[in-house]
Scaffold this motif. Sequence first.
Motif, PDB file in Angstrom:
ATOM      1  N   ASP A  18     -73.465  85.697  27.172  1.00  0.00           N
ATOM      2  CA  ASP A  18     -72.206  85.162  26.586  1.00  0.00           C
ATOM      3  C   ASP A  18     -71.072  86.041  26.462  1.00  0.00           C
ATOM      4  OD1 ASP A  18     -73.404  83.370  25.354  1.00  0.00           O
ATOM      5  OD2 ASP A  18     -73.956  83.528  23.475  1.00  0.00           O
ATOM      6  N   LEU A  19     -71.104  86.455  26.366  1.00  0.00           N
ATOM      7  CA  LEU A  19     -69.704  87.938  25.608  1.00  0.00           C
ATOM      8  C   LEU A  19     -69.096  88.639  27.336  1.00  0.00           C
ATOM      9  CD1 LEU A  19     -69.997  88.550  21.601  1.00  0.00           C
ATOM     10  CD2 LEU A  19     -69.360  86.684  22.920  1.00  0.00           C
TER      11      LEU A  19
ATOM     12  N   ARG B 141     -69.940  95.112  25.493  1.00  0.00           N
ATOM     13  CA  ARG B 141     -68.983  94.676  24.614  1.00  0.00           C
ATOM     14  C   ARG B 141     -70.015  95.924  23.857  1.00  0.00           C
ATOM     15  NH1 ARG B 141     -67.171  91.137  21.383  1.00  0.00           N
ATOM     16  NH2 ARG B 141     -65.366  89.692  22.837  1.00  0.00           N
TER      17      ARG B 141
ATOM     18  N   THR C 107     -69.288  92.356  18.849  1.00  0.00           N
ATOM     19  CA  THR C 107     -69.982  90.557  18.452  1.00  0.00           C
ATOM     20  C   THR C 107     -68.563  90.645  18.359  1.00  0.00           C
ATOM     21  OG1 THR C 107     -70.896  90.645  16.455  1.00  0.00           O
ATOM     22  CG2 THR C 107     -71.890  90.552  19.091  1.00  0.00           C
TER      23      THR C 107
ATOM     24  N   GLY D 239     -81.884  89.988  23.328  1.00  0.00           N
ATOM     25  CA  GLY D 239     -81.110  90.324  22.993  1.00  0.00           C
ATOM     26  C   GLY D 239     -80.014  90.314  24.149  1.00  0.00           C
TER      27      GLY D 239
ATOM     28  N   ALA E  27     -79.283  91.456  19.216  1.00  0.00           N
ATOM     29  CA  ALA E  27     -78.702  92.852  19.966  1.00  0.00           C
ATOM     30  C   ALA E  27     -78.351  93.299  19.166  1.00  0.00           C
ATOM     31  CB  ALA E  27     -78.210  91.814  21.168  1.00  0.00           C
ATOM     32  N   GLU E  28     -77.605  92.980  17.891  1.00  0.00           N
ATOM     33  CA  GLU E  28     -76.896  94.091  17.033  1.00  0.00           C
ATOM     34  C   GLU E  28     -78.486  95.044  15.983  1.00  0.00           C
ATOM     35  OE1 GLU E  28     -75.177  91.208  13.995  1.00  0.00           O
ATOM     36  OE2 GLU E  28     -73.062  91.367  15.291  1.00  0.00           O
TER      37      GLU E  28
ATOM     38  N   ASN F  38     -77.966  86.636  19.002  1.00  0.00           N
ATOM     39  CA  ASN F  38     -76.737  87.897  18.823  1.00  0.00           C
ATOM     40  C   ASN F  38     -77.283  89.128  17.591  1.00  0.00           C
ATOM     41  OD1 ASN F  38     -74.291  87.261  20.509  1.00  0.00           O
ATOM     42  ND2 ASN F  38     -73.688  86.332  19.314  1.00  0.00           N
ATOM     43  N   ARG F  39     -78.230  88.324  16.801  1.00  0.00           N
ATOM     44  CA  ARG F  39     -78.626  89.344  15.429  1.00  0.00           C
ATOM     45  C   ARG F  39     -79.636  90.182  16.034  1.00  0.00           C
ATOM     46  NH1 ARG F  39     -80.636  87.062  10.118  1.00  0.00           N
ATOM     47  NH2 ARG F  39     -80.524  89.928   9.730  1.00  0.00           N
TER      48      ARG F  39
ATOM     49  N   LEU G 270     -76.510  88.481  25.213  1.00  0.00           N
ATOM     50  CA  LEU G 270     -74.856  89.314  24.533  1.00  0.00           C
ATOM     51  C   LEU G 270     -74.479  89.543  25.748  1.00  0.00           C
ATOM     52  CD1 LEU G 270     -73.492  90.857  22.102  1.00  0.00           C
ATOM     53  CD2 LEU G 270     -73.870  92.511  23.607  1.00  0.00           C
TER      54      LEU G 270
END
Length: 174
Positions: free
Chosen positions: A121-122, A126, A142, A114, A7-8, A4-5, A118
């Motif tokens: 996962d989400l 997103r 997130t 990433g 991705a961010e 996730n980081r 993501l």
Amino acid sequence: MDFNRYAERSAGLLNADLSDVDALRALLADRPWLLEHCTDRDCMLLRRLQRDLRPVFEASARGDDAAVVEGLNELMVRHPVTPRISGHDGDLHIHAASKTQSVAELLTGEALLGLANLVCDLGPTRLGVCAEARCDDVFVDTSPNASRRYCSERCSSRANVAAYRARRRAVASA
Ligand SMILES: [Zn+2]
Ligand SMILES: [Zn+2]
């Protein structure tokens, strides 16, 4: 580093000025070990990635799940990612490039791994483009309730002020 980081960080990569090596170094200021490896070619390749990845964020923003998945899959064909297990800081974790790959390849691998993770996962919706009228920066959401609309606190408060002024004007002219 968790995915996730990564991705961010990909949103930060898309929003960054990458006009020259100094600009790329400014983006990587918190990763000093990469600074000496930054080249003009990395900047050129990453500017191209910015252009190629933006449609994925735009597709996500308009809820086009299929275009997000297709876009990422297509980019992973064009930029094969080489994961690597590393234990340099104690815990084993995955890096998104081999030791011999360039800064551009590393950042591209991190962004694609990433974002792919993501999306799985989400969900594919997103990613977004800032809703503030004068900003077109992208963001990764997130948050637990998927409610993010702005790239930053700054844009969120600018939009609030603009909405407040618009209401005042509406009242004044009523
Ligand atoms: Zn590491
Ligand atoms: Zn913004």
